[in-house]
Design a protein around this motif. Sequence first.
Motif, PDB file in Angstrom:
ATOM      1  N   ASN A  72       0.912  -0.870  -0.002  1.00  0.00           N
ATOM      2  CA  ASN A  72       0.096  -0.139   0.034  1.00  0.00           C
ATOM      3  C   ASN A  72       0.983   1.269  -0.066  1.00  0.00           C
ATOM      4  O   ASN A  72       1.894   1.396   0.850  1.00  0.00           O
ATOM      5  N   ILE A  73       0.495   2.294  -0.976  1.00  0.00           N
ATOM      6  CA  ILE A  73       1.113   3.430  -0.611  1.00  0.00           C
ATOM      7  C   ILE A  73       0.192   4.607  -0.439  1.00  0.00           C
ATOM      8  O   ILE A  73      -0.967   4.670  -1.183  1.00  0.00           O
ATOM      9  N   GLU A  74       0.285   5.355   0.443  1.00  0.00           N
ATOM     10  CA  GLU A  74      -0.439   6.342   0.710  1.00  0.00           C
ATOM     11  C   GLU A  74       0.392   7.791   0.529  1.00  0.00           C
ATOM     12  O   GLU A  74       1.317   7.971   1.147  1.00  0.00           O
ATOM     13  N   LEU A  75      -0.381   8.727  -0.185  1.00  0.00           N
ATOM     14  CA  LEU A  75       0.149  10.071  -0.268  1.00  0.00           C
ATOM     15  C   LEU A  75      -0.857  11.157  -0.093  1.00  0.00           C
ATOM     16  O   LEU A  75      -1.986  10.901  -0.704  1.00  0.00           O
ATOM     17  N   SER A  76      -0.512  12.081   0.574  1.00  0.00           N
ATOM     18  CA  SER A  76      -1.663  12.950   1.123  1.00  0.00           C
ATOM     19  C   SER A  76      -0.942  14.278   1.399  1.00  0.00           C
ATOM     20  O   SER A  76       0.189  14.398   1.852  1.00  0.00           O
ATOM     21  N   PHE A  77      -1.673  15.533   0.955  1.00  0.00           N
ATOM     22  CA  PHE A  77      -1.343  16.697   1.095  1.00  0.00           C
ATOM     23  C   PHE A  77      -2.208  17.417   2.034  1.00  0.00           C
ATOM     24  O   PHE A  77      -3.408  16.945   2.184  1.00  0.00           O
ATOM     25  N   ARG A  78      -1.558  18.290   2.538  1.00  0.00           N
ATOM     26  CA  ARG A  78      -2.298  19.193   3.558  1.00  0.00           C
ATOM     27  C   ARG A  78      -2.083  20.680   3.312  1.00  0.00           C
ATOM     28  O   ARG A  78      -0.794  21.038   3.021  1.00  0.00           O
ATOM     29  N   GLY A  79      -3.032  21.468   2.892  1.00  0.00           N
ATOM     30  CA  GLY A  79      -2.717  22.845   2.763  1.00  0.00           C
ATOM     31  C   GLY A  79      -3.866  23.528   2.561  1.00  0.00           C
ATOM     32  O   GLY A  79      -4.942  23.553   3.058  1.00  0.00           O
ATOM     33  N   GLY A  80      -3.646  24.606   1.797  1.00  0.00           N
ATOM     34  CA  GLY A  80      -4.658  25.617   1.253  1.00  0.00           C
ATOM     35  C   GLY A  80      -5.044  25.938  -0.099  1.00  0.00           C
ATOM     36  O   GLY A  80      -3.914  25.369  -1.071  1.00  0.00           O
ATOM     37  N   VAL A  81      -6.085  26.226  -0.736  1.00  0.00           N
ATOM     38  CA  VAL A  81      -6.252  26.682  -2.009  1.00  0.00           C
ATOM     39  C   VAL A  81      -6.549  27.892  -2.220  1.00  0.00           C
ATOM     40  O   VAL A  81      -7.326  28.523  -1.638  1.00  0.00           O
ATOM     41  N   MET A  82      -5.690  28.554  -3.021  1.00  0.00           N
ATOM     42  CA  MET A  82      -5.556  30.040  -3.367  1.00  0.00           C
ATOM     43  C   MET A  82      -6.819  30.099  -4.364  1.00  0.00           C
ATOM     44  O   MET A  82      -6.989  29.496  -5.511  1.00  0.00           O
ATOM     45  N   HIS A  83      -7.727  31.297  -4.087  1.00  0.00           N
ATOM     46  CA  HIS A  83      -8.625  31.412  -5.109  1.00  0.00           C
ATOM     47  C   HIS A  83      -8.140  32.553  -6.165  1.00  0.00           C
ATOM     48  O   HIS A  83      -8.080  33.881  -5.536  1.00  0.00           O
ATOM     49  N   THR A  84      -8.253  32.252  -7.509  1.00  0.00           N
ATOM     50  CA  THR A  84      -7.729  33.353  -8.120  1.00  0.00           C
ATOM     51  C   THR A  84      -8.951  33.834  -8.994  1.00  0.00           C
ATOM     52  O   THR A  84      -9.732  33.138  -9.189  1.00  0.00           O
ATOM     53  N   ARG A  85      -8.684  35.061  -9.233  1.00  0.00           N
ATOM     54  CA  ARG A  85      -9.726  35.607 -10.071  1.00  0.00           C
ATOM     55  C   ARG A  85      -9.279  35.445 -11.424  1.00  0.00           C
ATOM     56  O   ARG A  85      -8.195  35.182 -11.750  1.00  0.00           O
ATOM     57  N   ASN A  86     -10.576  35.279 -12.353  1.00  0.00           N
ATOM     58  CA  ASN A  86     -10.184  35.180 -13.632  1.00  0.00           C
ATOM     59  C   ASN A  86     -11.074  35.860 -14.837  1.00  0.00           C
ATOM     60  O   ASN A  86     -11.465  37.048 -14.736  1.00  0.00           O
TER      61      ASN A  86
END
Lengths: 143, 143
Positions: free
Chosen positions: A129-143
């Motif tokens: 088994n391989i487990e990969l996890s990220f923790r952080g934030g999501v930047m909201h960019t205007r478009n």
Amino acid sequence: MNSSTVNCEALAKRLTQSGLRPTVQREVVYKAILEKRNHPSTDEIFARVREQMPTISLATVYNCLETLVQCGLIKQVNFERAPTRYCPNLYEHAHFHDDATGEVHDIAVPAEMMDRLRALLPPGYKAANIELSFRGGVMHTRN
Amino acid sequence: MNSSTVNCEALAKRLTQSGLRPTVQREVVYKAILEKRNHPSTDEIFARVREQMPTISLATVYNCLETLVQCGLIKQVNFERAPTRYCPNLYEHAHFHDDATGEVHDIAVPAEMMDRLRALLPPGYKAANIELSFRGGVMHTRN
DNA sequence: AATTCTATTTGGAATAGTTCCAATTCCTAC
DNA sequence: GTAGGAATTGGAACTATTCCAAATAGAATT
């Protein structure tokens, strides 16, 4: 025939293949996870399930979840020691935990990348088994 | 001057830098983790620490561990929902959990691989932390 | 050196997620 | 229909961890 019928036939098939019984509790729990694929915790699943079946017990939900995991129909998702969440996405993928919202998002991981990761292991090491996890934030960019 | 003196000076420095006090409990806990780098659990650390300081309380061990993590001197290691373990290896690395022995081994991960992993994230996603862990067995080959 | 102020430690109680258990209920096969 | 095994159930038990309020220790100030 809708997709949930299909899924439940698949569920019944998998269970009987493993010598287990396709009970209505297992079906309801499985459907609850499929219903809204936002990596629900056991509590959340319990709440969803009780709408369909108010008499189901928490112990049963735990039992069903364990069974479904063992059959390979769902995956457990753990972040640190937070309550276990569940995920019906069976493709190899990683998870991103958004610190701000608490939400978990699936991250696609190409098979080739998985191979690269496996290649990091010393000779003789075999990863079941391989487990990969990220923790952080999501930047909201205007478009 | 031995290595543990050096480490403890580093510890004291880090703590005071963060406006925290270099207490003997923090020092003893830190040394306990350095002493045998086998990813000990809190219980294991508590046991080691009590040999030096039989009066220390479990709550203090928890407090010290949290402090050390916050100062970036040690890292938490979690597998599923098993008791949290601690690791003084500050280089970016992954963990391999040997199912047979329960041991945890560090796996070196080149920075370049970390970048590749980060590149899997959709635009706007910023990972403060990446965790990679393997679970499996180690084949013993004769030589 | 005494006092004050705050950080830290301490023991024990509380919490939370999960597991265990024994009794009941439900299927399935005969 | 009955027997036997599987699954469900409610509640108690467990375990890792956190919380809390009181005691202690250390640094800063007088």
